[in-house]
Write a protein that holds these residues in place. Structure first.
Motif, PDB file in Angstrom:
ATOM      1  N   SER A  83     -13.557  -6.281  16.486  1.00 35.65           N
ATOM      2  CA  SER A  83     -12.119  -6.356  16.187  1.00 35.65           C
ATOM      3  C   SER A  83     -11.883  -6.868  14.776  1.00 35.65           C
ATOM      4  N   ARG A  84     -12.639  -7.893  14.374  1.00 34.71           N
ATOM      5  CA  ARG A  84     -12.487  -8.429  13.010  1.00 34.71           C
ATOM      6  C   ARG A  84     -12.923  -7.398  11.972  1.00 34.71           C
ATOM      7  N   GLU A  85     -14.024  -6.700  12.243  1.00 33.39           N
ATOM      8  CA  GLU A  85     -14.494  -5.682  11.305  1.00 33.39           C
ATOM      9  C   GLU A  85     -13.494  -4.532  11.193  1.00 33.39           C
ATOM     10  N   MET A  86     -12.906  -4.149  12.318  1.00 31.37           N
ATOM     11  CA  MET A  86     -11.928  -3.069  12.298  1.00 31.37           C
ATOM     12  C   MET A  86     -10.678  -3.497  11.537  1.00 31.37           C
ATOM     13  N   GLU A  87     -10.282  -4.745  11.680  1.00 25.71           N
ATOM     14  CA  GLU A  87      -9.120  -5.245  10.943  1.00 25.71           C
ATOM     15  C   GLU A  87      -9.391  -5.220   9.435  1.00 25.71           C
ATOM     16  N   ARG A  88     -10.602  -5.617   9.042  1.00 23.94           N
ATOM     17  CA  ARG A  88     -10.968  -5.553   7.613  1.00 23.94           C
ATOM     18  C   ARG A  88     -10.988  -4.115   7.124  1.00 23.94           C
ATOM     19  N   SER A  89     -11.484  -3.202   7.940  1.00 26.46           N
ATOM     20  CA  SER A  89     -11.503  -1.786   7.561  1.00 26.46           C
ATOM     21  C   SER A  89     -10.080  -1.254   7.413  1.00 26.46           C
ATOM     22  N   ASN A  90      -9.201  -1.664   8.303  1.00 21.19           N
ATOM     23  CA  ASN A  90      -7.802  -1.237   8.207  1.00 21.19           C
ATOM     24  C   ASN A  90      -7.166  -1.766   6.927  1.00 21.19           C
ATOM     25  N   ASP A  91      -7.491  -3.003   6.560  1.00 25.43           N
ATOM     26  CA  ASP A  91      -6.963  -3.569   5.316  1.00 25.43           C
ATOM     27  C   ASP A  91      -7.467  -2.786   4.103  1.00 25.43           C
ATOM     28  N   LYS A  92      -8.757  -2.439   4.117  1.00 26.26           N
ATOM     29  CA  LYS A  92      -9.325  -1.661   3.014  1.00 26.26           C
ATOM     30  C   LYS A  92      -8.671  -0.286   2.946  1.00 26.26           C
ATOM     31  N   PHE A  93      -8.515   0.365   4.091  1.00 27.96           N
ATOM     32  CA  PHE A  93      -7.889   1.682   4.123  1.00 27.96           C
ATOM     33  C   PHE A  93      -6.470   1.605   3.590  1.00 27.96           C
ATOM     34  N   ASP A  94      -5.727   0.577   3.968  1.00 25.46           N
ATOM     35  CA  ASP A  94      -4.358   0.404   3.488  1.00 25.46           C
ATOM     36  C   ASP A  94      -4.342   0.238   1.971  1.00 25.46           C
ATOM     37  N   ALA A  95      -5.274  -0.539   1.441  1.00 30.50           N
ATOM     38  CA  ALA A  95      -5.350  -0.734  -0.009  1.00 30.50           C
ATOM     39  C   ALA A  95      -5.680   0.578  -0.719  1.00 30.50           C
ATOM     40  N   TYR A  96      -6.618   1.346  -0.188  1.00 31.73           N
ATOM     41  CA  TYR A  96      -6.975   2.636  -0.783  1.00 31.73           C
ATOM     42  C   TYR A  96      -5.791   3.608  -0.723  1.00 31.73           C
ATOM     43  N   GLN A  97      -5.092   3.597   0.394  1.00 33.09           N
ATOM     44  CA  GLN A  97      -3.948   4.491   0.546  1.00 33.09           C
ATOM     45  C   GLN A  97      -2.858   4.148  -0.467  1.00 33.09           C
ATOM     46  N   LYS A  98      -2.567   2.875  -0.627  1.00 37.26           N
ATOM     47  CA  LYS A  98      -1.559   2.459  -1.602  1.00 37.26           C
ATOM     48  C   LYS A  98      -2.014   2.798  -3.022  1.00 37.26           C
ATOM     49  N   GLY A  99      -3.288   2.599  -3.313  1.00 32.43           N
ATOM     50  CA  GLY A  99      -3.818   2.942  -4.632  1.00 32.43           C
ATOM     51  C   GLY A  99      -3.713   4.428  -4.910  1.00 32.43           C
ATOM     52  N   THR A 100      -4.024   5.237  -3.914  1.00 33.71           N
ATOM     53  CA  THR A 100      -3.929   6.685  -4.074  1.00 33.71           C
ATOM     54  C   THR A 100      -2.481   7.102  -4.302  1.00 33.71           C
ATOM     55  N   GLN A 101      -1.568   6.537  -3.553  1.00 32.96           N
ATOM     56  CA  GLN A 101      -0.148   6.845  -3.744  1.00 32.96           C
ATOM     57  C   GLN A 101       0.305   6.466  -5.150  1.00 32.96           C
ATOM     58  N   TRP A 102      -0.172   5.333  -5.643  1.00 33.53           N
ATOM     59  CA  TRP A 102       0.188   4.886  -6.989  1.00 33.53           C
ATOM     60  C   TRP A 102      -0.334   5.865  -8.036  1.00 33.53           C
ATOM     61  N   VAL A 103      -1.560   6.324  -7.876  1.00 28.97           N
ATOM     62  CA  VAL A 103      -2.155   7.275  -8.830  1.00 28.97           C
ATOM     63  C   VAL A 103      -1.391   8.597  -8.804  1.00 28.97           C
ATOM     64  N   VAL A 104      -1.044   9.091  -7.631  1.00 27.97           N
ATOM     65  CA  VAL A 104      -0.288  10.348  -7.525  1.00 27.97           C
ATOM     66  C   VAL A 104       1.079  10.193  -8.165  1.00 27.97           C
ATOM     67  N   GLN A 105       1.727   9.079  -7.900  1.00 24.42           N
ATOM     68  CA  GLN A 105       3.040   8.835  -8.498  1.00 24.42           C
ATOM     69  C   GLN A 105       2.927   8.758 -10.025  1.00 24.42           C
ATOM     70  N   LEU A 106       1.903   8.104 -10.512  1.00 22.38           N
ATOM     71  CA  LEU A 106       1.687   8.014 -11.955  1.00 22.38           C
ATOM     72  C   LEU A 106       1.442   9.395 -12.550  1.00 22.38           C
ATOM     73  N   ALA A 107       0.660  10.216 -11.883  1.00 20.64           N
ATOM     74  CA  ALA A 107       0.370  11.567 -12.380  1.00 20.64           C
ATOM     75  C   ALA A 107       1.649  12.391 -12.470  1.00 20.64           C
ATOM     76  N   PHE A 108       2.473  12.357 -11.436  1.00 19.42           N
ATOM     77  CA  PHE A 108       3.727  13.110 -11.479  1.00 19.42           C
ATOM     78  C   PHE A 108       4.666  12.574 -12.556  1.00 19.42           C
TER      79      PHE A 108
END
Length: 82
Positions: free
Chosen positions: A40-65
């Motif tokens: 459960s703790r490992e999955m929570e950390r993975s979810n946090d990492k995924f959320d950070a990557y998703q936000k970073g990707t959204q930021w890069v796409v927004q910057l590109a546009f």
């Protein structure tokens, strides 16, 4: 060669075996609980990492546009005011 008959287990023997099985089940339950908590703790950390990557990707796409839109506006304005 005749096989000697096995003596019948007594209630005391069965009670002892049942106690041992109960202890084994308790140990296994504790082990499963510990592993579940770890997963459960490992999955929570993975979810946090995924959320950070998703936000970073959204930021890069927004910057590109934004850069594409800025370049397009610059080209149009440069062409209009020449």
């Amino acid at each position: 060669m005749t096989a000697q008959p096995q003596p019948e287990p007594t209630l005391r023997d069965l009670a002892n075996k049942l106690d041992q099985i109960t202890l084994d089940v308790d140990k296994l339950t504790a082990d499963v609980d510990q592993r579940f908590d770890t997963l459960s703790r490992e999955m929570e950390r993975s979810n946090d990492k995924f959320d950070a990557y998703q936000k970073g990707t959204q930021w890069v796409v927004q910057l590109a546009f934004t850069l594409i839109a800025s370049a397009t506006i610059t080209v149009i304005l440069t062409t209009v005011f020449k």
